[in-house]
Design a protein around this motif. Structure first.
Motif, short mmCIF file in Angstrom:
data_model
loop_
_atom_site.label_atom_id
_atom_site.label_comp_id
_atom_site.label_asym_id
_atom_site.label_seq_id
_atom_site.Cartn_x
_atom_site.Cartn_y
_atom_site.Cartn_z
N THR A 1 0.74 -0.78 -0.54
CA THR A 1 0.35 0.52 0.02
C THR A 1 1.27 1.22 -0.07
N GLU B 1 0.56 -1.09 7.48
CA GLU B 1 -0.39 -1.64 8.68
C GLU B 1 0.84 -1.21 10.27
N TYR C 1 -2.48 4.70 9.11
CA TYR C 1 -3.49 3.37 8.09
C TYR C 1 -4.15 2.78 8.79
N GLU C 2 -3.96 2.68 10.36
CA GLU C 2 -4.93 2.81 11.01
C GLU C 2 -5.37 3.57 12.68
N LYS D 1 -7.95 2.36 7.61
CA LYS D 1 -9.35 1.38 7.31
C LYS D 1 -10.83 2.10 8.26
N LYS D 2 -10.72 3.04 9.20
CA LYS D 2 -12.06 3.75 8.97
C LYS D 2 -12.52 4.02 7.32
N ARG E 1 -12.02 3.00 4.60
CA ARG E 1 -12.23 1.64 3.33
C ARG E 1 -13.44 1.35 4.33
N ARG E 2 -13.85 1.41 5.75
CA ARG E 2 -15.06 0.64 6.43
C ARG E 2 -16.73 1.36 5.78
N GLU F 1 -12.14 -5.20 5.65
CA GLU F 1 -11.10 -5.33 5.86
C GLU F 1 -10.23 -7.13 5.32
N GLU F 2 -11.15 -7.98 6.67
CA GLU F 2 -10.72 -9.29 6.55
C GLU F 2 -10.57 -9.83 5.25
N VAL G 1 -8.84 -6.04 0.77
CA VAL G 1 -8.97 -4.44 -0.17
C VAL G 1 -8.88 -4.94 -1.44
#
Length: 185
Positions: free
Chosen positions: A29, A157, A162-163, A167-168, A170-171, A177-178, A181
């Motif tokens: 990424t 990561e 990123y964290e 990630k937020k 993307r959600r 994320e599981e 992406v």
């Protein structure tokens, strides 16, 4: 004969250099600063290649590029999956890109990479537009002192950006994320 210039010594040096070279780059990424005009062309699906005039870290096909729209926007706006990657002299890269139908770049883009000894073109394969843009001011509120890259950098990561942000986003865009992406973009 001086050992330093013998053919045997030279071939041993070449073998050592080849062993030290990293293998083909793995997909990663990246966080990339892109001028707003080009960032929005990518997000709308108009620009099919992102041009870079310098290569600091190789970008592999399958990598994800998080887009920081620079200039007057100064915000994280989306991301894209990298398809093909062309690198070489500016002329070599330009020839490869121009062989594609509707590359989303034209002769007005040539001056950007002209004269570069090592240029790169990243094919934009799939795009994720973030449901909200996160401004530089907001990023610095979340991560005090945060600075966008001048060109691009690896985004790992565990890094706060990123964290706490990517990630937020993307959600919020419905990316699990599981599942990974890459499958969702």
């Amino acid at each position: 004969m001086n050992r330093a210039y013998s053919p045997a010594f030279s071939s041993r040096c070449m073998a050592l250099q080849q062993r030290r070279r990293p293998e083909a780059a793995e997909p990663r990424t990246f966080l990339m600063s892109i001028r707003p005009q080009f960032a929005y062309q990518i997000l709308r699906g108009e620009k099919k290649f992102e041009l870079r005039r310098r290569i600091s870290t190789p970008v592999a096909p399958g990598s994800v590029v998080v887009i920081y729209a620079s200039g007057s926007v100064k915000a994280l706006v989306g991301e894209f999956l990298v398809g093909r990657v062309y690198s070489g002299t500016a002329e070599e890269v330009w020839r490869q890109v121009m062989m594609h139908p509707s590359p989303g770049v034209d002769r007005d883009d040539w001056p950007y990479i002209r004269g570069s000894k090592r240029a790169m073109a990243l094919e934009v394969e799939r795009v994720l537009v973030y449901p909200v843009q996160v401004s530089l001011r907001e990023l610095r509120r979340i991560i005090p002192g945060w600075q966008p890259p001048i060109s691009y950098k690896v985004l790992r990561e565990g890094e706060p950006l990123y964290e706490l942000v990517v990630k937020k986003l993307r959600r919020a865009a419905g990316v699990d994320e599981e599942l990974g992406v890459l499958e969702k973009l």
